[in-house]
Design an enzyme around this catalytic site. Structure first.
Site, PDB file in Angstrom:
ATOM      1  N   CYS A  51       0.830  -1.217   0.000  1.00 18.89           N
ATOM      2  CA  CYS A  51       0.000   0.000   0.000  1.00 18.89           C
ATOM      3  C   CYS A  51       0.863   1.264   0.000  1.00 18.89           C
ATOM      4  CB  CYS A  51      -0.914  -0.056   1.228  1.00 18.89           C
ATOM      5  SG  CYS A  51      -1.716   1.478   1.665  1.00 18.89           S
ATOM      6  N   CYS A  90       0.084   3.761   2.810  1.00 16.82           N
ATOM      7  CA  CYS A  90       0.565   3.215   4.087  1.00 16.82           C
ATOM      8  C   CYS A  90       2.035   3.577   4.292  1.00 16.82           C
ATOM      9  CB  CYS A  90       0.414   1.697   4.124  1.00 16.82           C
ATOM     10  SG  CYS A  90      -1.288   1.130   4.016  1.00 16.82           S
TER      11      CYS A  90
END
Length: 90
Positions: free
Chosen positions: A14, A17
């Protein structure tokens, strides 16, 4: 009274993230051990992701005394996190 816990639900694949990680690290330096920070990889801990109803990564959850106080989806800035956590410390 227990200290607040900040759960950082993330995935290694991600992009957002990866943007959240240095923000969390900066916050950890500021607040020290007043806040417990738990990084949770949703791919490795699907049970926890399911328990907390994680649909989006990153998702940050602040818990105090075993109760969810705040849930934030997407990248959250350090100032917002500090503003939410400071009143829960001590």
């Amino acid at each position: 009274m227990t200290k607040p816990v900040l759960y950082d639900f993330f995935a290694t694949w991600c992009g957002p993230c990866q943007m959240q990680t240095p923000i969390i690290e900066e916050l950890a330096k500021k607040l020290g051990d007043a806040v417990e920070i738990q990084k949770v990889d949703v791919d490795e801990h699907m049970d926890l992701a399911e328990k907390y109803g994680i649909r989006v990564v990153p998702t940050l959850i602040i818990e105090k005394d075993g109760k969810v106080v705040q849930t934030m989806e997407g990248v959250t800035d350090a100032a917002t996190l500090e503003k939410l956590l400071r009143p829960l410390v001590g």
